[in-house]
Design an enzyme around this catalytic site. Sequence first.
Site, mmCIF file in Angstrom:
data_model
loop_
_atom_site.group_PDB
_atom_site.id
_atom_site.type_symbol
_atom_site.label_atom_id
_atom_site.label_comp_id
_atom_site.label_asym_id
_atom_site.label_seq_id
_atom_site.Cartn_x
_atom_site.Cartn_y
_atom_site.Cartn_z
ATOM 1 N N GLU A 185 12.321 20.809 45.513
ATOM 2 C CA GLU A 185 12.393 19.354 45.672
ATOM 3 C C GLU A 185 13.390 18.750 44.689
ATOM 4 O O GLU A 185 14.099 17.799 45.019
ATOM 5 C CB GLU A 185 11.016 18.717 45.446
ATOM 6 N N THR B 102 15.941 10.902 50.731
ATOM 7 C CA THR B 102 14.876 10.609 49.752
ATOM 8 C C THR B 102 15.445 10.065 48.447
ATOM 9 O O THR B 102 14.877 9.149 47.840
ATOM 10 C CB THR B 102 14.038 11.880 49.472
HETATM 11 N N1 HSE Z 1 6.669 10.761 47.140
HETATM 12 C C1 HSE Z 1 7.994 11.036 47.627
HETATM 13 C C2 HSE Z 1 8.703 9.718 47.868
HETATM 14 C C3 HSE Z 1 7.880 11.809 48.912
HETATM 15 O O1 HSE Z 1 8.092 8.860 48.484
HETATM 16 O O2 HSE Z 1 9.841 9.566 47.431
HETATM 17 C C4 HSE Z 1 9.186 12.079 49.577
HETATM 18 O O3 HSE Z 1 8.941 12.738 50.805
#
Ligand code: HSE
Length: 312
Positions: free
Chosen positions: A131, A184
């Site tokens: 990630e 993201t």
């Molecule tokens: N918690 C993370 C965000 C998840 O919302 O940025 C990304 O899939």
Amino acid sequence: MNYIKAFAPATVANVACGFDIFGFAIEEPGDVVEVRRRDEPGIIITDITGDEGRLPRAAEKNAVTVVMLHLLKHLGLSDFGCEVVLHKNMPLGSGMGSSAASAVAGVVAMNELLDCPLSRQELLRFAMEGERIASGSAHADNVGPSLLGGFVVIRSYNPLDIFSIPVPADLFCTLVHPDIEINTKDARYILRNEVSLKNTIAQMGNVAGLVAGLMKSDYDLISRSMVDVIIEPVRSILIPEFNVVKQAAIENGALGCSISGSGPSMFALSRGEETARRVGEVMQRTFRDAGIEASKHISGINQGGPVILERS
Ligand code: HSE
């Protein structure tokens, strides 16, 4: 063992009020990774399907192989040689935990190839490195549920404290993916760093309510608690028709509806599969009526997580 083929499921992160701390796994789709030993040292990616050529092919840049490299280094096996094939079965930048599913399938396949020196729980911190590479942030709310299955709570990141909670057997997820892409990294960048005391209090109440509602199978409490006063108001502007789609889901019986992860996918939770299917139809139709193609998945909460599909 010479060859392993592993599957890891897509996930819904945040689950409305739990930014970076809640996530659950769904049955399908998921990514598949094949790992085969080779005599020469080092990891090479021999093929990636389903990504339209967009993911990096260099082992030190791709989330799948980065997690493997971290695992091998930790085990003192940096010279281990293998070939890797990744099958992407979900769109990139979809909010369905795409990079997490690849990283988890990769780390589980590699661990299995090495006769399982680490437990699934111990693999988590390696999967989180995927990630970090993919989005610049080592959040665990996608890799956690993809790796462990079920509904996962991350109580703390430092030290890492993560556990699963039971959910009602009749809880179903509708996941609808409009055909747009949100990175993201960008969706995190637009968030404010400061949160008001008023919103913090509201969010804490909903976080506590959602955990209690899931554990007590109290559907009304689940429904009242699926409210995000901090992240959703900011990120929803990135998703065309967000408010209309959400309203349509609730009017058709969903307990709640919000952004899946960092979007653009939207998810709803419903009591019973039939309601979840009806909600899916109406959410998809609402996007399509606005000229946005959308795909959907209906699923219970996946309690099993990754699956070894083949070994030899
Ligand atoms: N918690 C993370 C965000 C998840 O919302 O940025 C990304 O899939």
